[in-house]
Design a protein around this motif. Structure first.
Motif, mmCIF file in Angstrom:
data_model
loop_
_atom_site.group_PDB
_atom_site.id
_atom_site.type_symbol
_atom_site.label_atom_id
_atom_site.label_comp_id
_atom_site.label_asym_id
_atom_site.label_seq_id
_atom_site.Cartn_x
_atom_site.Cartn_y
_atom_site.Cartn_z
ATOM 1 N N MET A 137 11.162 -0.230 -12.434
ATOM 2 C CA MET A 137 10.230 -0.015 -11.326
ATOM 3 C C MET A 137 8.886 -0.663 -11.611
ATOM 4 O O MET A 137 8.286 -1.310 -10.733
ATOM 5 C CB MET A 137 10.046 1.486 -11.082
ATOM 6 C CG MET A 137 11.257 2.178 -10.495
ATOM 7 S SD MET A 137 10.929 3.910 -10.058
ATOM 8 C CE MET A 137 9.817 3.680 -8.672
ATOM 9 N N LYS A 185 5.575 6.517 -4.766
ATOM 10 C CA LYS A 185 5.253 5.234 -4.126
ATOM 11 C C LYS A 185 5.505 5.375 -2.636
ATOM 12 O O LYS A 185 6.584 5.780 -2.207
ATOM 13 C CB LYS A 185 6.128 4.121 -4.724
ATOM 14 C CG LYS A 185 6.067 2.788 -3.996
ATOM 15 C CD LYS A 185 4.749 2.080 -4.202
ATOM 16 C CE LYS A 185 4.759 0.704 -3.542
ATOM 17 N NZ LYS A 185 3.439 0.047 -3.607
ATOM 18 N N ASN A 186 4.483 5.053 -1.833
ATOM 19 C CA ASN A 186 4.605 5.104 -0.365
ATOM 20 C C ASN A 186 5.094 6.462 0.136
ATOM 21 O O ASN A 186 5.913 6.542 1.053
ATOM 22 C CB ASN A 186 5.529 3.998 0.132
ATOM 23 C CG ASN A 186 4.953 2.617 -0.103
ATOM 24 O OD1 ASN A 186 3.744 2.436 -0.128
ATOM 25 N ND2 ASN A 186 5.836 1.646 -0.290
ATOM 26 N N LYS A 192 -3.045 -1.047 -6.373
ATOM 27 C CA LYS A 192 -2.464 -2.313 -5.932
ATOM 28 C C LYS A 192 -3.382 -2.938 -4.875
ATOM 29 O O LYS A 192 -4.507 -3.267 -5.154
ATOM 30 C CB LYS A 192 -1.040 -2.084 -5.422
ATOM 31 C CG LYS A 192 -0.107 -1.537 -6.530
ATOM 32 C CD LYS A 192 1.347 -1.589 -6.113
ATOM 33 C CE LYS A 192 1.845 -3.018 -6.074
ATOM 34 N NZ LYS A 192 3.275 -3.111 -5.683
ATOM 35 N N ARG A 207 9.192 -4.405 -11.294
ATOM 36 C CA ARG A 207 9.325 -4.805 -9.898
ATOM 37 C C ARG A 207 7.998 -4.685 -9.161
ATOM 38 O O ARG A 207 7.637 -5.559 -8.367
ATOM 39 C CB ARG A 207 10.384 -3.935 -9.209
ATOM 40 C CG ARG A 207 10.647 -4.341 -7.754
ATOM 41 C CD ARG A 207 11.788 -3.566 -7.152
ATOM 42 N NE ARG A 207 11.512 -2.141 -7.054
ATOM 43 C CZ ARG A 207 12.107 -1.211 -7.782
ATOM 44 N NH1 ARG A 207 13.002 -1.558 -8.695
ATOM 45 N NH2 ARG A 207 11.805 0.069 -7.641
ATOM 46 N N GLU A 208 7.245 -3.618 -9.422
ATOM 47 C CA GLU A 208 6.006 -3.382 -8.692
ATOM 48 C C GLU A 208 4.832 -4.197 -9.226
ATOM 49 O O GLU A 208 3.954 -4.595 -8.457
ATOM 50 C CB GLU A 208 5.644 -1.890 -8.743
ATOM 51 C CG GLU A 208 6.628 -0.978 -8.037
ATOM 52 C CD GLU A 208 6.625 -1.169 -6.534
ATOM 53 O OE1 GLU A 208 5.615 -1.675 -6.006
ATOM 54 O OE2 GLU A 208 7.617 -0.814 -5.894
ATOM 55 N N GLU A 239 4.779 -9.012 -8.563
ATOM 56 C CA GLU A 239 3.582 -9.326 -7.768
ATOM 57 C C GLU A 239 2.745 -10.402 -8.460
ATOM 58 O O GLU A 239 2.240 -11.317 -7.811
ATOM 59 C CB GLU A 239 2.741 -8.059 -7.576
ATOM 60 C CG GLU A 239 1.489 -8.292 -6.745
ATOM 61 C CD GLU A 239 0.677 -7.021 -6.556
ATOM 62 O OE1 GLU A 239 -0.366 -7.086 -5.898
ATOM 63 O OE2 GLU A 239 1.090 -5.977 -7.085
ATOM 64 N N ASP A 292 -1.297 2.323 -1.462
ATOM 65 C CA ASP A 292 -0.028 1.734 -1.872
ATOM 66 C C ASP A 292 0.128 1.718 -3.386
ATOM 67 O O ASP A 292 0.918 0.951 -3.936
ATOM 68 C CB ASP A 292 0.104 0.301 -1.338
ATOM 69 C CG ASP A 292 -1.001 -0.612 -1.866
ATOM 70 O OD1 ASP A 292 -1.961 -0.100 -2.471
ATOM 71 O OD2 ASP A 292 -0.893 -1.837 -1.661
ATOM 72 N N SER A 313 -0.161 8.622 -3.016
ATOM 73 C CA SER A 313 0.819 7.642 -2.524
ATOM 74 C C SER A 313 0.902 7.634 -1.005
ATOM 75 O O SER A 313 1.385 6.663 -0.411
ATOM 76 C CB SER A 313 2.202 7.936 -3.114
ATOM 77 O OG SER A 313 2.785 9.094 -2.536
ATOM 78 N N ILE A 373 1.087 2.908 -7.238
ATOM 79 C CA ILE A 373 2.261 3.486 -7.879
ATOM 80 C C ILE A 373 1.759 4.449 -8.943
ATOM 81 O O ILE A 373 0.898 4.093 -9.757
ATOM 82 C CB ILE A 373 3.186 2.404 -8.489
ATOM 83 C CG1 ILE A 373 4.359 3.062 -9.210
ATOM 84 C CG2 ILE A 373 2.430 1.456 -9.401
ATOM 85 C CD1 ILE A 373 5.415 2.076 -9.659
#
Length: 273
Positions: free
Chosen positions: A249, A233-234, A137, A252-253, A257, A216, A212, A218
């Motif tokens: 997921m 993630k994170n 990302k 959304r990720e 974006e 950042d 992770s 996934i």
């Protein structure tokens, strides 16, 4: 304001609304036929209409008659030849998508990438083929890309599946993706040193957690022992995901974006403001 002025104002307003609606319908039709055979058809129709107008303007009666026949019988030919495109437009109208927001090419490519990931993950989970896919990302992953084998290939489910087939040169390690491209395979990711990680988790899960914690990204894991699907993630591990949760997921990720980035560019901004 006099009654006559009110009537005139309503006429002007109606004309503006009428023009705006027609322009919007034409725009949506263009988005529907974009990338199909119908694009060439529109160009051909435009040429015929121009010739028809010029023949009428200069009094070329024979040419005008030929163009009139072409337009009259051409409409029937269009319906027959381009039936798939017309059906597509009607289907979108029935689903309510015709008047909805149009997807940008970036969003369409991202959706294709998500579909390819979903198809490959489903295949590998069902057959208990271990997999580790890390999607870059904002934080660059070049240090980890350099540990693997460069690929720079478009994301397809077949390529992802083939990469993780056991006893093949690329199956051991992680695939790193950047956007809609597989950048490298057989990459080594840093193992997490978190002492609270469950002892039942293997090297893939520890590597996914490790990457992770420092980026950042996934990362998707398919367990070779159980076929279960997990995502990190994170620094968080989401275990035993079903297909619906994994798709949600990823959308959304990745998709959100792209949508936000596309919106910023449409307003003349950039991702970094």
């Amino acid at each position: 304001m006099f009654p006559g002025e009110d009537f005139q104002f309503l006429n002007i307003l109606g004309a503006v609304v009428d023009i705006a609606l027609v322009a919007y319908v034409i725009y949506k039709l263009i988005t529907v036929i974009r990338g199909t055979r119908a694009v060439q058809l529109v160009k051909g129709i435009t040429v015929i209409l121009i010739v028809w107008f010029l023949s009428s303007f200069f009094g070329l009666r024979t040419l005008q008659w030929i163009m009139s026949q072409a337009v009259t019988y051409g409409l029937l030919a269009i319906i027959i030849i381009f039936q798939p495109e017309l059906r597509r437009a009607l289907e979108q109208l029935g689903r309510g998508r015709f008047f909805g927001r149009s997807s940008t090419p970036e969003e369409e490519n991202t959706m294709k990438t998500i579909e390819a990931i979903m198809k490959s993950i489903k295949y590998m989970a069902k057959r208990r083929i271990g997999a580790l896919i890390s999607i870059e990302k904002e934080t660059g992953m070049n240090d980890y890309v350099e540990t693997g084998i460069p690929m720079h290939a478009a994301v397809t489910s077949e390529l992802l599946i083939n990469t993780f087939i056991p006893n093949t040169p690329l199956h051991d390690g992680a695939v790193i993706m950047r956007g809609n491209e597989i950048v490298a395979a057989a990459c080594y990711l840093p193992l997490s040193e978190n002492p609270f990680i469950s002892k039942e988790l293997g090297t893939r899960h520890r590597a996914a957690l490790g990457i992770s914690e420092v980026t950042d990204s996934i990362t998707i894991i398919v367990s070779e022992e159980t076929g279960s699907i997990s995502v990190t993630k994170n620094g968080d591990l989401h275990r035993d995901l079903d297909e619906e949760r994994l798709r949600a997921m990823l959308e959304r990720e990745l998709l959100e974006e792209v949508k936000s980035t596309s919106g910023l560019w449409q307003w003349g901004g950039s991702k970094n403001g």
